[in-house]
Design a protein around this motif. Structure first.
Motif, short mmCIF file in Angstrom:
data_model
loop_
_atom_site.label_atom_id
_atom_site.label_comp_id
_atom_site.label_asym_id
_atom_site.label_seq_id
_atom_site.Cartn_x
_atom_site.Cartn_y
_atom_site.Cartn_z
N UNK A 80 -18.23 -5.26 -8.13
CA UNK A 80 -18.30 -3.82 -8.30
C UNK A 80 -18.36 -3.16 -6.94
N UNK A 81 -17.65 -2.07 -6.75
CA UNK A 81 -17.71 -1.39 -5.46
C UNK A 81 -19.10 -0.82 -5.21
N UNK A 82 -19.48 -0.78 -3.94
CA UNK A 82 -20.81 -0.27 -3.59
C UNK A 82 -20.83 1.25 -3.54
N UNK A 83 -19.66 1.87 -3.26
CA UNK A 83 -19.61 3.32 -3.17
C UNK A 83 -18.22 3.79 -3.64
N UNK A 84 -18.13 5.08 -3.86
CA UNK A 84 -16.84 5.64 -4.25
C UNK A 84 -15.89 5.61 -3.06
N UNK A 85 -14.58 5.49 -3.31
CA UNK A 85 -13.65 5.48 -2.18
C UNK A 85 -13.60 6.84 -1.49
N UNK A 86 -13.47 6.82 -0.15
CA UNK A 86 -13.34 8.08 0.58
C UNK A 86 -11.89 8.57 0.48
N UNK A 87 -11.60 9.67 1.15
CA UNK A 87 -10.29 10.29 1.02
C UNK A 87 -9.16 9.37 1.46
N UNK A 88 -9.34 8.68 2.56
CA UNK A 88 -8.32 7.77 3.06
C UNK A 88 -8.09 6.61 2.08
N UNK A 89 -9.17 6.05 1.56
CA UNK A 89 -9.04 4.95 0.61
C UNK A 89 -8.38 5.40 -0.69
N UNK A 123 -6.12 7.78 -0.96
CA UNK A 123 -4.68 7.88 -0.66
C UNK A 123 -4.02 6.51 -0.68
N UNK A 124 -4.70 5.52 -0.09
CA UNK A 124 -4.15 4.16 -0.08
C UNK A 124 -4.03 3.60 -1.50
N UNK A 125 -5.06 3.84 -2.31
CA UNK A 125 -5.01 3.40 -3.70
C UNK A 125 -3.86 4.06 -4.46
N UNK A 126 -3.68 5.38 -4.24
CA UNK A 126 -2.61 6.10 -4.91
C UNK A 126 -1.24 5.54 -4.48
N UNK A 127 -1.06 5.29 -3.18
CA UNK A 127 0.19 4.72 -2.69
C UNK A 127 0.43 3.34 -3.30
N UNK A 128 -0.63 2.54 -3.40
CA UNK A 128 -0.52 1.20 -3.94
C UNK A 128 -0.13 1.24 -5.42
N UNK A 129 -0.80 2.11 -6.18
CA UNK A 129 -0.54 2.19 -7.62
C UNK A 129 0.82 2.77 -7.95
N UNK A 130 1.20 3.81 -7.26
CA UNK A 130 2.44 4.53 -7.61
C UNK A 130 3.63 4.13 -6.75
N UNK A 131 3.41 3.32 -5.75
CA UNK A 131 4.50 2.82 -4.92
C UNK A 131 5.12 3.88 -4.01
N UNK A 132 4.33 4.90 -3.61
CA UNK A 132 4.85 5.95 -2.73
C UNK A 132 4.96 5.49 -1.31
#
Length: 138
Positions: free
Chosen positions: A118-127, A129-138
């Motif tokens: 389980x993650x220790x904290x919520x992802x910050x803004x940069x993370x 964006x990286x997650x969105x790029x990873x999921x949507x392939x942008x």
């Protein structure tokens, strides 16, 4: 077989639409959800895929798939009215094998959830964006 004898057979054993019965037995919150599940092939009556307008009678064997959970039940009584949970439980009997499989699967899911990091904290803004790029392939 004449029509008169068919009518007497059907009146002796009451039947209810399968989507109404699933709603009354509290397998689904709304009739439209029950109907969608039947159309999607998630409901079997006596080993055959059901239609929303199909009939359910006492003695029929149903296989209800809700997500990862599978119920194998025998219809004891029919009702097209949704009542309290205690009344809904009286409409069917779940097979012992089905009950055991459900409890085993639930234990497996619990064990998998515990072992998952389980993650220790919520992802910050940069993370994010990286997650969105990873999921949507942008």
């Amino acid at each position: 077989m004449s029509q008169a004898s068919r009518k007497s057979e059907s009146s002796a054993e009451p039947a209810v639409r399968v989507d109404k019965w699933l709603w009354a037995a509290r397998f689904f919150k709304t009739r439209s959800l029950a109907s969608t599940a039947v159309k999607g092939g998630k409901i079997e009556i006596n080993g055959h895929k059901a239609k929303p307008s199909g009939s359910v009678r006492a003695g029929h064997q149903l296989r209800v798939t809700k997500g990862e959970v599978v119920f194998e039940i025998e219809v004891v009584d029919v009702s097209d009215k949704r009542g309290p949970a205690s009344q809904a439980e009286a409409l069917y009997v779940e097979t012992e094998a089905s009950r055991e499989r459900r409890t085993e699967r639930a234990a497996e899911r619990r064990a998998a959830r515990i072992s998952m990091p389980r993650p220790t904290a919520r992802p910050d803004k940069k993370q994010r964006r990286e997650l969105r790029r990873f999921k949507h392939g942008d």
